[in-house]
Each structure stands twice: as C-alpha cells, then as structure tokens.
Motif scaffolding. Structure first.
Motif, PDB file in Angstrom:
ATOM      1  N   TRP A  86       0.471  -1.299  -0.024  1.00 11.85           N
ATOM      2  CA  TRP A  86      -0.292   0.117  -0.246  1.00 11.85           C
ATOM      3  C   TRP A  86       0.577   1.515  -0.100  1.00 11.85           C
ATOM      4  CZ3 TRP A  86       0.587   3.189   3.890  1.00 11.85           C
ATOM      5  CH2 TRP A  86       1.170   2.498   5.240  1.00 11.85           C
ATOM      6  N   ASP A 134      -5.627  -1.877  -2.532  1.00 13.27           N
ATOM      7  CA  ASP A 134      -6.865  -2.679  -1.129  1.00 13.27           C
ATOM      8  C   ASP A 134      -6.128  -3.821  -1.077  1.00 13.27           C
ATOM      9  OD1 ASP A 134      -7.975  -2.524   0.577  1.00 13.27           O
ATOM     10  OD2 ASP A 134      -9.835  -4.058  -0.059  1.00 13.27           O
ATOM     11  N   SER A 147      -5.951  -2.110   3.283  1.00 13.75           N
ATOM     12  CA  SER A 147      -5.621  -0.707   3.572  1.00 13.75           C
ATOM     13  C   SER A 147      -6.173  -0.971   5.193  1.00 13.75           C
ATOM     14  CB  SER A 147      -7.300   0.082   2.999  1.00 13.75           C
ATOM     15  OG  SER A 147      -8.266  -1.325   3.207  1.00 13.75           O
ATOM     16  N   TRP A 187     -12.377  -0.028   5.443  1.00 12.48           N
ATOM     17  CA  TRP A 187     -11.077  -0.713   5.219  1.00 12.48           C
ATOM     18  C   TRP A 187     -11.100  -2.221   5.286  1.00 12.48           C
ATOM     19  CZ3 TRP A 187     -11.711   3.126   9.130  1.00 12.48           C
ATOM     20  CH2 TRP A 187     -10.368   3.881   9.512  1.00 12.48           C
TER      21      TRP A 187
END
Length: 322
Positions: free
Chosen positions: A130, A148, A201, A306
C-alpha cells in the motif's frame, strides 16, 4: 507432473518474500507428493550468495541466463532495493525473457515494479504494498493499480500486496493447482489465514488529505481532527471559517482534495480506529466518541474504508491486554 517454480532474487531483496512462498510450495509438495509437487529454483543475475536487505545471505543456485523453459511459475520478489534494480537492464531483460516461457507470472510486494518495468503489467490490474501503490500508478500509467487487495490475478499474471501477502498469493496458486482442501491444510499447518479477512487498507496509516495552503483552513482541519464528536456540519464549519456554505465547500475541496463531509467522515473513522486500538471501550461508546453516533454507523464506515468489521479490526490490532 512436478511443477518448476523459479524465484528471482537480487541484492537487498526482502527475505520473507522468498521464505514465505517457498514454505508454502514446500509444504504443498509434502502433502501431494514430490512427483506432483513443486521444484523450487532460486536464481539471480549471478549464481552464488545474494544478501537480503537485512544482510542474511541466500544462495542462488542458478544465474538467470542459465535458465531455459518451460517454467510453471515465475515469482519475482520485492525489497527496499527495488528502486535501484529498475535500471538493471540485465535483470529486467531476464525477467522479460523468462516470463515468455512461464505458464504464469507472480510478484511479491514491490516486485510488481520489476514486472511493470519489464512491460508485463501493461493494461493489467495489479497491486503492491500500500505504501508503494501511488508510485506504481504514477510511474507506470498503463497499469491499473488497486492498492487494497491482498493479491490480484489478471490472466496469468498475479501480484500481491506487502511482504506476508506473498503467502496469501502462493496459497491461491496452490489452490488453483491442487484444490482448496490442500491449500487449507497448508494454511492450518503454517498457522495463517487461507483467505485473509479484508484488504491491505486495514494495515495502512491513517487516511490523510492534502494539507490546505491557507492557515485558516489548516487550523480548521486541526479543529475537525481534535473534535470528532462536535458539530462538524458544513454550516458550522463554514461559520467557523468565516465563509458562506457554498464558498467554504468549494475552497475546502480545492485545497484538501476532499469535500468537507468526506473529510469529516475520514477523520472520525481514524478516531474510531485509534480508539479500537488503544481502549477497551464498547463499540457504541467508540461510535459516540468518534462522532459516528451509533455502532451501526461505525460498522458501515469501517466496512467502507477498511473492508473489515470494527470487532475484527480490534482483535487484530488492539494494544489492550486481554
């Protein structure tokens, strides 16, 4: 028939990018038998000892130029030294050559940059760590970067997120070859998830927007972050900034890259995440103190940002002793 896996390493590579997938492939061979399992070849530009990023040396049995096809799976690892390797024409050229003889191609972490430099990700969806995803998209605009997922498959090209995600990716490769029951047995033995909940994430740092140029908006941004449970409606914030609602929304969006409402939600979501990590408060209290109001809203916001439920996040990342 035994499947040949070639793993490409280089000076400064991430050791776990090699060790994780290697253990998965080796365990698969124990379960299905060596004849149906995997033969692992570790290769580098030059054969011999190759230092990982932490100084531990690994032996590359083969030089890349010595390898000829067919290859079942080509795996390119990552590491902090990857930016220096992008200019290594020999390494990139050998990756490109070997990819042409491989049934499928995979990268671990920022090894995706080496695949992209070789032109192997053009027009494809891919992921990487990420932290490196924005740079991958900027440097290689023909790559459709998704920051993600834990791993992404696009045709015969697989890319994975940061470091330990190489284990997730390799379990998926084994599942494709030998079925989910074998992959599940490996996951149990290695004490890892077969399918990790959520995306990467959930591991990232708090979501930030662009810092405004004007001092009043920087102060307002700090006020929002410090008062998540307060009245953070557009009219209230516009009054505090001394602007009309419409002008405030336009200026805030231009300078931060986010509309005020979306920034407020992100700020409250970060507050909730911090409370879940640092306190044992019940979810309804976390929701109230973070300004999200109700546990149902907390759940929706966490799933949106998330891809995990608040309770699952707390179980993984809480600093509280249980």
């Amino acid at each position: 028939m035994q499947r040949r896996v070639v793993v490409v390493i280089f000076d400064g590579f991430q050791l776990l990018d090699l060790a994780g997938p290697a253990d998965v492939f080796a365990t698969a061979s124990l379960i299905v038998g060596s004849e149906r399992g995997y033969r692992l070849d570790v290769a580098a530009v030059r054969a011999g000892a190759v230092p990982a990023g932490k100084g531990i040396a690994t032996v590359a049995e083969l030089a890349l130029h010595e390898i000829s096809g067919p290859i079942d799976t080509l795996v390119v690892v990552g590491g902090l030294s990857v930016p220096k390797r992008l200019g290594d024409r020999h390494l990139i050229g050998e990756i490109s050559r070997l990819a042409g003889t491989a049934r499928r191609i995979a990268s671990v972490c920022n090894g995706a940059f080496l695949l992209a430099e070789a032109g192997l990700l053009d027009g494809r969806r891919a992921t990487t760590h990420w932290l490196a995803a924005p740079e991958l998209g900027t440097r290689y605009p023909d790559v459709d970067v998704d920051a993600d997922p834990i791993y992404v498959r696009d045709g015969n090209v697989w890319t994975s997120a940061g470091v330990t995600a190489g284990i997730d990716l390799t379990l998926a490769l084994v599942a494709e070859d030998h079925g989910h029951d074998v992959a599940r047995e490996i996951a149990r033995g290695l004490v890892v998830y077969l399918h990790r909940p959520g995306g990467q994430s959930q591991f990232s740092t708090p979501m930030r927007s662009t810092t405004p140029r004007s001092e009043p908006l920087r102060e307002l941004q700090s006020f929002i972050d410090a008062n998540p449970a307060g009245d953070l409606s557009v009219p209230a914030l516009a009054r505090r900034a001394g602007m009309s609602d419409r002008h405030f929304s336009r200026v805030f969006t231009k300078q931060t890259g986010l509309p005020p409402g979306r920034y407020v939600e992100r700020s409250r979501a970060d507050t909730a995440r911090r409370l879940l990590e640092e306190t044992g408060h019940p979810l309804d209290r976390v929701a109230r103190e973070s300004g999200l109001g109700a546990a149902e809203t907390l759940y929706r916001v966490f799933r949106r940002h998330w891809r995990v439920a608040p309770g699952d996040y707390r179980r993984r990342f809480s600093s509280q002793r249980t």
